[in-house]
Design a protein around this motif. Structure first.
Motif, PDB file in Angstrom:
ATOM      1  N   ARG A  58     -24.498  55.603  75.461  1.00 26.25           N
ATOM      2  CA  ARG A  58     -23.690  54.384  75.384  1.00 26.25           C
ATOM      3  C   ARG A  58     -22.957  54.162  76.708  1.00 26.25           C
ATOM      4  O   ARG A  58     -22.482  55.101  77.336  1.00 26.25           O
ATOM      5  CB  ARG A  58     -22.686  54.484  74.235  1.00 26.25           C
ATOM      6  N   THR A  96     -19.101  50.035  76.771  1.00 24.58           N
ATOM      7  CA  THR A  96     -18.683  48.676  76.398  1.00 24.58           C
ATOM      8  C   THR A  96     -18.423  48.554  74.903  1.00 24.58           C
ATOM      9  O   THR A  96     -17.786  47.603  74.464  1.00 24.58           O
ATOM     10  CB  THR A  96     -19.762  47.656  76.800  1.00 24.58           C
ATOM     11  N   ASN A  97     -18.959  49.484  74.119  1.00 25.94           N
ATOM     12  CA  ASN A  97     -18.887  49.447  72.656  1.00 25.94           C
ATOM     13  C   ASN A  97     -19.569  48.219  72.081  1.00 25.94           C
ATOM     14  O   ASN A  97     -19.298  47.812  70.944  1.00 25.94           O
ATOM     15  CB  ASN A  97     -17.423  49.514  72.159  1.00 25.94           C
ATOM     16  N   HIS A  98     -20.456  47.611  72.852  1.00 21.79           N
ATOM     17  CA  HIS A  98     -21.175  46.421  72.392  1.00 21.79           C
ATOM     18  C   HIS A  98     -22.320  46.826  71.474  1.00 21.79           C
ATOM     19  O   HIS A  98     -23.060  47.770  71.761  1.00 21.79           O
ATOM     20  CB  HIS A  98     -21.723  45.644  73.592  1.00 21.79           C
ATOM     21  N   HIS A 102     -26.797  50.258  69.963  1.00 17.75           N
ATOM     22  CA  HIS A 102     -25.685  50.473  70.880  1.00 17.75           C
ATOM     23  C   HIS A 102     -26.099  50.156  72.315  1.00 17.75           C
ATOM     24  O   HIS A 102     -27.132  50.620  72.799  1.00 17.75           O
ATOM     25  CB  HIS A 102     -25.202  51.927  70.791  1.00 17.75           C
ATOM     26  N   ALA A 103     -25.287  49.364  73.005  1.00 15.72           N
ATOM     27  CA  ALA A 103     -25.578  49.003  74.385  1.00 15.72           C
ATOM     28  C   ALA A 103     -25.631  50.257  75.243  1.00 15.72           C
ATOM     29  O   ALA A 103     -24.723  51.082  75.222  1.00 15.72           O
ATOM     30  CB  ALA A 103     -24.517  48.046  74.909  1.00 15.72           C
ATOM     31  N   ILE A 117     -25.783  45.464  69.517  1.00 14.64           N
ATOM     32  CA  ILE A 117     -26.838  44.461  69.390  1.00 14.64           C
ATOM     33  C   ILE A 117     -27.321  44.535  67.949  1.00 14.64           C
ATOM     34  O   ILE A 117     -27.618  45.628  67.456  1.00 14.64           O
ATOM     35  CB  ILE A 117     -27.984  44.765  70.373  1.00 14.64           C
TER      36      ILE A 117
END
Length: 403
Positions: free
Chosen positions: A266, A269-271, A278-279, A273
């Motif tokens: 990872r 960003t904790n983004h 996990h980004a 999708i």
């Protein structure tokens, strides 16, 4: 009348620098000392490096654009072949959208065709522009930003050592392009040395993450070459040990499956999708390749084995820019060994644009993928698998040379 010729006079280089600064304002800056330094650099390159050549496009007596050409070598299927490179394509701000860049690229092709070079490459300022000019995508670059602890900790890092400019000769067998690495004082260079042999090296620097907290730094990997799994793990152990002073490690790599090697991939960003992906890496397209002489290219590969395949196929290539490259050739393969045939009989016809063919032969994409994307036409679908295996490349191309 427009003419493309090599830059020779100092006043030509002065004018070219003005064009370059205008074309790349964010990178070059407009201060006069910078222009003087650029002029000196360009002239030094032209006069002292036989592999670098600067060309300009004149309209009448006025220079309206220019470019830098490179004579490179590329390891393709364990054979060193010549490849042409172009960079610093720049057009006068007042001459934009007047096909100056196209004329420069046309002459780029001409220069290397006259040298009997069949393959060229560039870094695109706009991938869509060069795709229309027949350049195919190279592999993507994946930028990871992971914590040091994400790198596996091996048993040792005892073979790693820092290098200085005096050690350049040791790196020559590991990688030819090394001298410029040592010119940047911000670079650290470590190598995996066993006896008198270097089996890998890493170039890295540090980026500050805070103006008020000197303890917050990222380690940025600029180049990383490793020849064996053991060497990779020693470098990884070194990176793992930086956890006390490094926040994250930025790693640009063309390896698609490097996330199998790392721990937590990872990027911080904790983004997410959708649904739950996990980004990790940010990916981008960059280096592009192009065949400028299809028959010459395949004739150069007669010593390469195309995966043991036996078939005869007609390759029909579409090239809207290089008319002489609109070719139909019959390739006969017996147990993977090929020759260009004069026969009018063949098992199957394959129709492909030069853009996709250039990526296909480099192993960036496969026949099966192109077939599903309607980017290749195959007259008899029962041969899709055979053609897929014929062009299949296990190791995708890797390039860390900036030009």
């Amino acid at each position: 009348m427009k003419v493309v010729e090599k830059l020779l006079k100092e006043e030509d280089f002065i004018r070219f620098v003005d064009i370059v600064v205008g074309a790349y304002p964010g990178r070059m800056g407009g201060l006069q000392p910078t222009k003087e330094q650029l002029k000196a650099l360009f002239m030094h390159n032209q006069n002292n490096d036989a592999s670098i050549h600067y060309y300009g496009l004149w309209e009448g007596n006025k220079l309206v654009g220019g470019m830098r050409l490179h004579d490179f070598e590329m390891n393709l299927f364990s054979k060193m072949i010549p490849i042409g490179g172009v960079g610093l394509v720049a057009v006068d701000l007042l001459r934009k959208k007047e096909k100056v860049a196209k004329e420069l690229i046309d002459n780029f092709f001409k220069v290397f065709l006259e040298k009997n070079v069949h393959f060229v490459a560039l870094y695109p300022f706009r991938p869509d522009f060069y795709k229309k000019m027949g350049f195919g995508y190279g592999p993507k670059m994946h930028q990871y930003s992971v914590e040091p602890s994400s790198f596996p900790k091996g048993a040792t890092k005892k073979h790693l050592t820092f290098l200085t400019a005096q050690d350049q000769h040791k790196l020559a067998d590991c990688y030819r392009r090394v001298a410029s690495i040592f010119k940047n004082p911000q670079n650290y260079i470590i190598a995996a040395e066993k006896g008198d042999s270097i089996q890998g090296y890493m170039v890295f620097s540090f980026n500050k993450q805070s103006e008020t907290n000197f303890l917050l730094n990222n380690l940025v990997i600029k180049e990383w070459i490793y020849e064996t799994p053991e060497v990779l793990l020693e470098f990884s152990t070194f990176l793992n040990s930086q956890v006390d002073q490094v926040n994250r490690i930025e790693w640009n790599t063309q390896e698609e499956n490097i996330h199998f090697f790392l721990g937590d991939v990872r990027n911080g960003t904790n983004h997410l999708i959708p649904s739950v992906y996990h980004a990790s890496a940010v990916s981008g397209v960059g280096l592009m390749y192009r065949i400028i002489n299809v028959q010459g290219f395949f004739e150069e590969l007669t010593t390469h084995n195309f995966n043991g395949q036996t078939l005869t196929f007609k390759l029909t290539v579409k090239d809207s820019l290089l008319v002489e490259n609109n070719q139909q050739i019959v390739i006969k393969a017996i147990d993977g060994n090929i020759k260009i045939s004069n026969s009018t009989t063949y098992d199957v016809e394959m129709v492909i644009d030069i853009t996709e063919l250039s990526s296909l032969v480099m192993g960036v994409v496969t026949v099966q993928e192109l077939f599903m994307l309607s980017k290749v036409k195959i007259s008899d679908e029962q041969y899709v698998q055979s053609l897929h295996l014929f062009f299949l490349v296990l190791d995708k191309p890797t390039c860390i040379t900036a030009f």
